[in-house]
Scaffold this motif. Structure first.
Motif, PDB file in Angstrom:
ATOM      1  N   GLY A  97      80.783  27.794  51.526  1.00 22.01           N
ATOM      2  CA  GLY A  97      79.503  28.187  52.219  1.00 22.01           C
ATOM      3  C   GLY A  97      78.343  27.918  51.217  1.00 22.01           C
ATOM      4  O   GLY A  97      78.539  27.456  50.047  1.00 22.01           O
ATOM      5  N   LEU A  98      77.337  28.521  51.884  1.00 20.93           N
ATOM      6  CA  LEU A  98      76.102  28.520  50.974  1.00 20.93           C
ATOM      7  C   LEU A  98      75.981  29.293  50.024  1.00 20.93           C
ATOM      8  O   LEU A  98      74.988  29.369  48.907  1.00 20.93           O
ATOM      9  N   GLU A  99      76.858  30.272  49.823  1.00 24.10           N
ATOM     10  CA  GLU A  99      76.828  31.642  48.952  1.00 24.10           C
ATOM     11  C   GLU A  99      77.519  30.916  47.662  1.00 24.10           C
ATOM     12  O   GLU A  99      78.609  30.909  47.463  1.00 24.10           O
ATOM     13  N   THR A 100      76.468  30.595  46.494  1.00 20.77           N
ATOM     14  CA  THR A 100      77.105  30.181  45.333  1.00 20.77           C
ATOM     15  C   THR A 100      76.946  31.300  44.491  1.00 20.77           C
ATOM     16  O   THR A 100      76.068  32.310  44.561  1.00 20.77           O
ATOM     17  N   PRO A 101      77.801  30.986  43.271  1.00 22.75           N
ATOM     18  CA  PRO A 101      77.771  32.063  42.339  1.00 22.75           C
ATOM     19  C   PRO A 101      76.304  32.416  41.590  1.00 22.75           C
ATOM     20  O   PRO A 101      75.967  33.474  41.661  1.00 22.75           O
ATOM     21  N   GLY A 102      75.392  31.479  41.833  1.00 22.06           N
ATOM     22  CA  GLY A 102      74.004  31.670  41.303  1.00 22.06           C
ATOM     23  C   GLY A 102      73.052  32.112  42.167  1.00 22.06           C
ATOM     24  O   GLY A 102      71.899  32.220  42.132  1.00 22.06           O
ATOM     25  N   ALA A 103      73.679  32.205  43.639  1.00 22.68           N
ATOM     26  CA  ALA A 103      72.538  32.291  44.698  1.00 22.68           C
ATOM     27  C   ALA A 103      72.023  33.789  44.553  1.00 22.68           C
ATOM     28  O   ALA A 103      73.046  34.850  44.529  1.00 22.68           O
ATOM     29  N   GLY A 104      70.957  33.966  44.925  1.00 26.90           N
ATOM     30  CA  GLY A 104      70.378  35.379  44.846  1.00 26.90           C
ATOM     31  C   GLY A 104      70.490  35.896  46.033  1.00 26.90           C
ATOM     32  O   GLY A 104      71.063  35.614  47.092  1.00 26.90           O
ATOM     33  N   PRO A 105      70.036  37.299  46.132  1.00 28.98           N
ATOM     34  CA  PRO A 105      69.946  38.018  47.562  1.00 28.98           C
ATOM     35  C   PRO A 105      69.387  37.392  48.650  1.00 28.98           C
ATOM     36  O   PRO A 105      69.858  37.372  49.917  1.00 28.98           O
ATOM     37  N   HIS A 106      68.166  36.695  48.343  1.00 30.10           N
ATOM     38  CA  HIS A 106      67.415  36.103  49.333  1.00 30.10           C
ATOM     39  C   HIS A 106      68.362  34.934  50.032  1.00 30.10           C
ATOM     40  O   HIS A 106      68.566  34.763  51.326  1.00 30.10           O
ATOM     41  N   GLU A 107      69.032  34.180  49.238  1.00 28.81           N
ATOM     42  CA  GLU A 107      69.704  32.916  49.689  1.00 28.81           C
ATOM     43  C   GLU A 107      70.914  33.490  50.451  1.00 28.81           C
ATOM     44  O   GLU A 107      71.375  32.975  51.313  1.00 28.81           O
ATOM     45  N   ALA A 108      71.611  34.552  50.033  1.00 29.57           N
ATOM     46  CA  ALA A 108      72.980  35.273  50.437  1.00 29.57           C
ATOM     47  C   ALA A 108      72.525  35.769  51.862  1.00 29.57           C
ATOM     48  O   ALA A 108      73.297  35.363  52.803  1.00 29.57           O
ATOM     49  N   ALA A 109      71.397  36.150  52.083  1.00 25.33           N
ATOM     50  CA  ALA A 109      70.984  36.923  53.294  1.00 25.33           C
ATOM     51  C   ALA A 109      70.478  35.675  54.450  1.00 25.33           C
ATOM     52  O   ALA A 109      71.090  35.827  55.332  1.00 25.33           O
ATOM     53  N   ILE A 110      70.141  34.492  53.837  1.00 25.13           N
ATOM     54  CA  ILE A 110      69.737  33.150  54.766  1.00 25.13           C
ATOM     55  C   ILE A 110      71.175  32.754  55.172  1.00 25.13           C
ATOM     56  O   ILE A 110      71.270  32.752  56.219  1.00 25.13           O
ATOM     57  N   ALA A 111      72.142  32.905  54.180  1.00 24.61           N
ATOM     58  CA  ALA A 111      73.306  32.117  54.547  1.00 24.61           C
ATOM     59  C   ALA A 111      74.186  32.960  55.505  1.00 24.61           C
ATOM     60  O   ALA A 111      74.916  32.382  56.493  1.00 24.61           O
ATOM     61  N   SER A 112      73.856  34.188  55.408  1.00 25.03           N
ATOM     62  CA  SER A 112      74.571  35.187  56.284  1.00 25.03           C
ATOM     63  C   SER A 112      74.272  35.051  57.622  1.00 25.03           C
ATOM     64  O   SER A 112      74.635  35.234  58.638  1.00 25.03           O
ATOM     65  N   ASP A 113      72.682  35.064  57.692  1.00 23.63           N
ATOM     66  CA  ASP A 113      71.876  34.796  58.844  1.00 23.63           C
ATOM     67  C   ASP A 113      72.458  33.606  59.692  1.00 23.63           C
ATOM     68  O   ASP A 113      72.908  33.593  60.866  1.00 23.63           O
ATOM     69  N   LEU A 114      72.476  32.532  59.030  1.00 24.36           N
ATOM     70  CA  LEU A 114      73.074  31.192  59.389  1.00 24.36           C
ATOM     71  C   LEU A 114      74.488  31.430  60.044  1.00 24.36           C
ATOM     72  O   LEU A 114      74.823  30.738  61.231  1.00 24.36           O
ATOM     73  N   ALA A 115      75.268  32.005  59.148  1.00 28.54           N
ATOM     74  CA  ALA A 115      76.473  32.105  59.602  1.00 28.54           C
ATOM     75  C   ALA A 115      76.703  32.988  60.976  1.00 28.54           C
ATOM     76  O   ALA A 115      77.583  32.601  61.907  1.00 28.54           O
ATOM     77  N   ARG A 116      75.961  33.938  61.103  1.00 28.98           N
ATOM     78  CA  ARG A 116      75.920  34.833  62.521  1.00 28.98           C
ATOM     79  C   ARG A 116      75.614  33.943  63.704  1.00 28.98           C
ATOM     80  O   ARG A 116      75.886  34.096  64.586  1.00 28.98           O
ATOM     81  N   ARG A 117      74.492  33.346  63.315  1.00 30.86           N
ATOM     82  CA  ARG A 117      73.758  32.088  64.553  1.00 30.86           C
ATOM     83  C   ARG A 117      74.859  31.136  65.024  1.00 30.86           C
ATOM     84  O   ARG A 117      75.060  30.699  66.161  1.00 30.86           O
ATOM     85  N   ILE A 118      75.343  30.592  63.825  1.00 31.23           N
ATOM     86  CA  ILE A 118      76.735  29.580  64.179  1.00 31.23           C
ATOM     87  C   ILE A 118      77.538  30.238  65.053  1.00 31.23           C
ATOM     88  O   ILE A 118      78.079  29.708  65.958  1.00 31.23           O
ATOM     89  N   GLU A 119      78.172  31.443  64.555  1.00 26.90           N
ATOM     90  CA  GLU A 119      79.118  32.141  65.428  1.00 26.90           C
ATOM     91  C   GLU A 119      78.754  32.534  66.720  1.00 26.90           C
ATOM     92  O   GLU A 119      79.481  32.143  67.655  1.00 26.90           O
ATOM     93  N   SER A 120      77.545  32.906  66.814  1.00 27.73           N
ATOM     94  CA  SER A 120      76.880  33.282  68.388  1.00 27.73           C
ATOM     95  C   SER A 120      77.043  31.898  69.283  1.00 27.73           C
ATOM     96  O   SER A 120      77.162  31.850  70.236  1.00 27.73           O
ATOM     97  N   ALA A 121      76.424  30.933  68.489  1.00 29.70           N
ATOM     98  CA  ALA A 121      76.542  29.621  69.274  1.00 29.70           C
ATOM     99  C   ALA A 121      77.795  29.154  69.770  1.00 29.70           C
ATOM    100  O   ALA A 121      78.424  28.747  70.666  1.00 29.70           O
ATOM    101  N   LEU A 122      78.961  29.437  68.731  1.00 29.68           N
ATOM    102  CA  LEU A 122      80.337  28.972  68.978  1.00 29.68           C
ATOM    103  C   LEU A 122      80.848  29.915  70.034  1.00 29.68           C
ATOM    104  O   LEU A 122      81.821  29.456  70.907  1.00 29.68           O
TER     105      LEU A 122
END
Lengths: 182, 133
Positions: A97-122
């Protein structure tokens, strides 16, 4: 007299190492965690020693015996973990996924939001397309999909292709695209 | 311009959004789904859950990886079915045509074009024409 157990030990190590490499090559793309596999292999080693003591020829064991032993060991491991309430070993390095060890909270929030949108589309796809797409996105190929769902390979490919198209169209309609997620 | 996601981007972005809960399938149910056992509707339900659940997804990965051997035989059967049926049909048609032409040859000694009433005649000036008898 010490050489017989040593030779046996080497045989078991070699058999288990060969089997581990084979399983890992299949499981790596599906998110198989090394920690889980190591625990199972440790149990398989013990079971092979016990099989030897029961009179089995370890060097002559077929691959189906190894698969059966490993499957039984894996089931036992999962039952034990669930009984204890501990789900799984945390293997941070293996998280995709997009959450890499160096990713900050902003990137983590974006990745989590994207995962939720993909889930609702699925969830808007038909069940058979949805499961084919989920398997594909989780690292299972169309042969795995066909085997696990008892579909022909042609059906698996067709549902996967249409499901992926459907998912992309829905995400585009929702305004979700790689550029929009930056 | 908004390009749609490609496969690699979707794979990287796809993450389980569910947590372990009471509706999680048992390890035995996960194994049955990994092996392609049980009713299709149940397998679809279990797989749809497992692949979207943080707790079940690595368990399914483990069980599906250590219970692999059915793969080659299923693929072989699939391949055999996919290839053998068209070949068998083609062989049947060829055999039927061959038998039919042998029977007709036996009946008349020569192979004819059938009961057409068109006769080809060579006219005096040498150009070909067809005359109805």
């Amino acid at each position: 007299m010490a050489s017989a157990p040593d030779a046996l030990s080497e045989t078991i190590v070699a058999v288990v190492a060969r089997f581990r490499a084979m399983v890992r090559s299949v499981g790596a793309r599906r998110g198989l965690q090394d920690g889980d596999l190591d625990e199972v292999m440790q149990d398989v080693r013990i079971r092979l020693w016990q099989a030897h003591e029961a009179g089995k020829d370890i060097a002559g064991l077929g691959s189906s015996y190894m698969y059966q032993t490993a499957t039984s060991a894996a089931l036992d491991l999962l039952r034990r973990r669930r009984a204890k309430g501990g789900d799984r070993s945390e293997d941070v390095q293996e998280h995709g996924g997009l959450e890499t060890p160096g990713a900050g909270p902003h990137e983590a929030a974006i990745a989590s939001d994207l995962a939720r949108r993909i889930e609702s589309a699925l969830q808007e796809l038909s069940e058979d397309r949805c499961v084919a797409v989920r398997m594909h996105l989780s690292g299972y190929d169309h042969k795995d999909i066909a085997r696990m769902l008892k579909w022909t390979e042609a059906r698996a490919r067709n549902l996967l292709y249409r499901g992926m198209e459907d998912l992309r169209r829905r995400l585009t309609l929702l305004g979700v695209s790689p550029g929009a997620m930056q | 311009m908004n390009q749609p996601f490609n496969d690699d981007q979707l794979r990287a972005a796809y993450q389980p959004t569910r947590q372990r809960g009471p509706d999680c399938p048992s390890p035995e149910a996960l194994l049955a789904a990994a092996r392609g056992e049980g009713p299709e509707a149940e397998r679809i339900r279990v797989l749809n859950h497992a692949l979207s659940c943080e707790g079940c997804r690595p368990e399914l990965a483990l069980l599906s990886s250590v219970s692999e051997p059915a793969r080659s035989s299923v693929s072989f059967t699939d391949r055999l079915r996919q290839r053998a049926i068209p070949i068998a049909l083609a062989a049947t048609v060829l055999l039927a045509v061959g038998v039919a032409s042998l029977v007709r040859k036996d009946e008349s000694g020569t192979v004819r074009g059938g009961g057409s009433d068109v006769v080809l005649a060579a006219p005096a000036d040498g150009s070909a024409s067809a005359t109805k008898s």
